[in-house]
Design a protein around this motif. Structure first.
Motif, PDB file in Angstrom:
ATOM      1  N   HIS A  51       0.887  -1.442  -0.080  1.00 43.20           N
ATOM      2  CA  HIS A  51       0.176  -0.003  -0.129  1.00 43.20           C
ATOM      3  C   HIS A  51       0.738   1.185  -0.022  1.00 43.20           C
ATOM      4  O   HIS A  51       0.491   2.033  -0.578  1.00 43.20           O
ATOM      5  N   HIS A  52       2.076   1.171   0.332  1.00 42.67           N
ATOM      6  CA  HIS A  52       2.895   2.382   0.604  1.00 42.67           C
ATOM      7  C   HIS A  52       3.534   2.795  -0.687  1.00 42.67           C
ATOM      8  O   HIS A  52       4.064   3.819  -0.918  1.00 42.67           O
ATOM      9  N   LEU A  53       3.112   1.914  -1.714  1.00 47.64           N
ATOM     10  CA  LEU A  53       3.777   2.156  -3.092  1.00 47.64           C
ATOM     11  C   LEU A  53       2.744   2.484  -3.989  1.00 47.64           C
ATOM     12  O   LEU A  53       2.733   2.389  -5.285  1.00 47.64           O
ATOM     13  N   ALA A  91      18.956  -9.936   6.560  1.00 47.17           N
ATOM     14  CA  ALA A  91      18.109 -10.429   5.327  1.00 47.17           C
ATOM     15  C   ALA A  91      18.311  -9.760   4.063  1.00 47.17           C
ATOM     16  O   ALA A  91      18.297 -10.140   2.987  1.00 47.17           O
ATOM     17  N   ARG A  92      18.517  -8.290   4.485  1.00 49.22           N
ATOM     18  CA  ARG A  92      18.304  -7.373   3.159  1.00 49.22           C
ATOM     19  C   ARG A  92      19.724  -7.780   2.426  1.00 49.22           C
ATOM     20  O   ARG A  92      19.902  -7.373   1.092  1.00 49.22           O
ATOM     21  N   ALA A  93      20.871  -7.997   3.234  1.00 51.54           N
ATOM     22  CA  ALA A  93      22.127  -8.207   2.475  1.00 51.54           C
ATOM     23  C   ALA A  93      22.225  -9.497   1.629  1.00 51.54           C
ATOM     24  O   ALA A  93      22.646  -9.490   0.766  1.00 51.54           O
ATOM     25  N   VAL A 125      12.770 -12.330  -4.474  1.00 54.37           N
ATOM     26  CA  VAL A 125      12.509 -12.147  -2.961  1.00 54.37           C
ATOM     27  C   VAL A 125      11.968 -11.080  -2.449  1.00 54.37           C
ATOM     28  O   VAL A 125      12.244  -9.901  -2.959  1.00 54.37           O
ATOM     29  N   HIS A 126      10.861 -10.896  -1.512  1.00 60.72           N
ATOM     30  CA  HIS A 126      10.651  -9.619  -0.794  1.00 60.72           C
ATOM     31  C   HIS A 126      11.364  -9.814   0.810  1.00 60.72           C
ATOM     32  O   HIS A 126      11.562 -10.938   1.231  1.00 60.72           O
ATOM     33  N   VAL A 127      11.865  -8.804   1.050  1.00 60.83           N
ATOM     34  CA  VAL A 127      12.472  -8.928   2.598  1.00 60.83           C
ATOM     35  C   VAL A 127      11.864  -7.411   3.237  1.00 60.83           C
ATOM     36  O   VAL A 127      11.763  -6.366   2.380  1.00 60.83           O
ATOM     37  N   SER A 128      10.967  -7.463   4.217  1.00 57.93           N
ATOM     38  CA  SER A 128      10.794  -6.377   4.867  1.00 57.93           C
ATOM     39  C   SER A 128      11.789  -5.012   5.040  1.00 57.93           C
ATOM     40  O   SER A 128      13.103  -5.496   5.063  1.00 57.93           O
ATOM     41  N   SER A 129      11.447  -3.957   4.852  1.00 61.00           N
ATOM     42  CA  SER A 129      12.340  -3.143   4.689  1.00 61.00           C
ATOM     43  C   SER A 129      12.856  -2.453   5.963  1.00 61.00           C
ATOM     44  O   SER A 129      14.015  -1.898   6.167  1.00 61.00           O
ATOM     45  N   ASP A 130      12.203  -2.642   7.381  1.00 59.33           N
ATOM     46  CA  ASP A 130      12.621  -2.263   8.475  1.00 59.33           C
ATOM     47  C   ASP A 130      11.774  -3.116   9.705  1.00 59.33           C
ATOM     48  O   ASP A 130      10.784  -3.875   8.899  1.00 59.33           O
TER      49      ASP A 130
HETATM   50 MG    MG Z   1      10.354  -2.598   0.707  1.00 59.05          MG
END
Ligand code: MG
Ligand code: IDP
Length: 181
Positions: A51-53, A91-93, A125-130
């Motif tokens: 939703h934020h996009l 995870a983001r790395a 993949v999706h990984v949470s941003s924070d």
């Molecule tokens: Mg994100």
């Protein structure tokens, strides 16, 4: 700091047979797996997740992509919840940069992702941003009884358990869709 993240093997990762590879990469970390689910991605789930996009020009294609419509109708994805120290950074790395063409070539996105000729980021993949997004997304994708650790408070409601705080209002990324004027 202890954090929680949602990992999704997106439709392109599913059709390319990368689920096992992704899981293996995460097994090599010290993050603890606390939830796993094969999920059907409806339009409602997709648009709530992203939703934020919603104002972005690529939003409609992003929704169609995560629903599997651009990968031969692959409408199920694998969703995993992890917790641990510094989980977002770790995870983001492993995932790599959002644009797979710019991602470190050792990362999952750098190794296996691509940008299609139509400009869709197939980034596996999706990984949470924070960690705030991690909490919102885990509550969106999982029911309390599907999470094997005591991550967030839940309450009994109508004979089933619900998250004590709803999955998402007032996050850093803005108001919930139903709250927008
Ligand atoms: Mg994100
Ligand atoms: P993230 O997935 O690395 O956290 P976000 O900015 O949260 O990146 O974007 C969510 C998803 O939206 C990305 O993973 C990608 O699939 C898609 N996306 C982001 N930016 C673009 C873009 O500029 N063009 C096309 N798709 C994009």
């Amino acid at each position: 700091m202890k954090e929680c993240i949602l990992l999704i093997v997106k439709p392109d990762g599913m059709v390319k047979g990368l689920a096992g590879h992704v899981l293996r990469r995460f097994e090599e970390t010290d993050l603890r797996l606390v939830g796993a689910r094969l999920a059907k991605v409806t339009r409602e789930l997709a648009s709530t997740h992203y939703h934020h996009l919603r104002e972005k020009p690529f939003f409609e294609e992003l929704i169609r992509f995560i629903m599997g419509e651009l990968n031969g109708g692959q409408d199920t994805v694998l969703a995993f919840a992890y917790t641990g120290e510094d989980a977002v950074r770790k995870a983001r790395a492993i995932a790599g940069a959002t644009n797979p063409e710019e991602a470190d070539y050792r990362s999952i996105r750098g190794s296996f992702g691509r940008v299609t000729t139509k400009g869709v980021f197939e980034n596996v993949v999706h990984v949470s941003s924070d960690s705030i997004e991690g909490e919102r997304e885990i509550k969106l994708w999982f029911r309390p009884e599907e999470i094997t650790a005591d991550l967030f408070p839940s309450v009994a409601a109508d004979g089933r358990r619900e998250w004590a705080e709803p999955a998402g209002p007032k996050t850093r990324t803005g108001p919930w869709p139903s709250e927008t004027p």
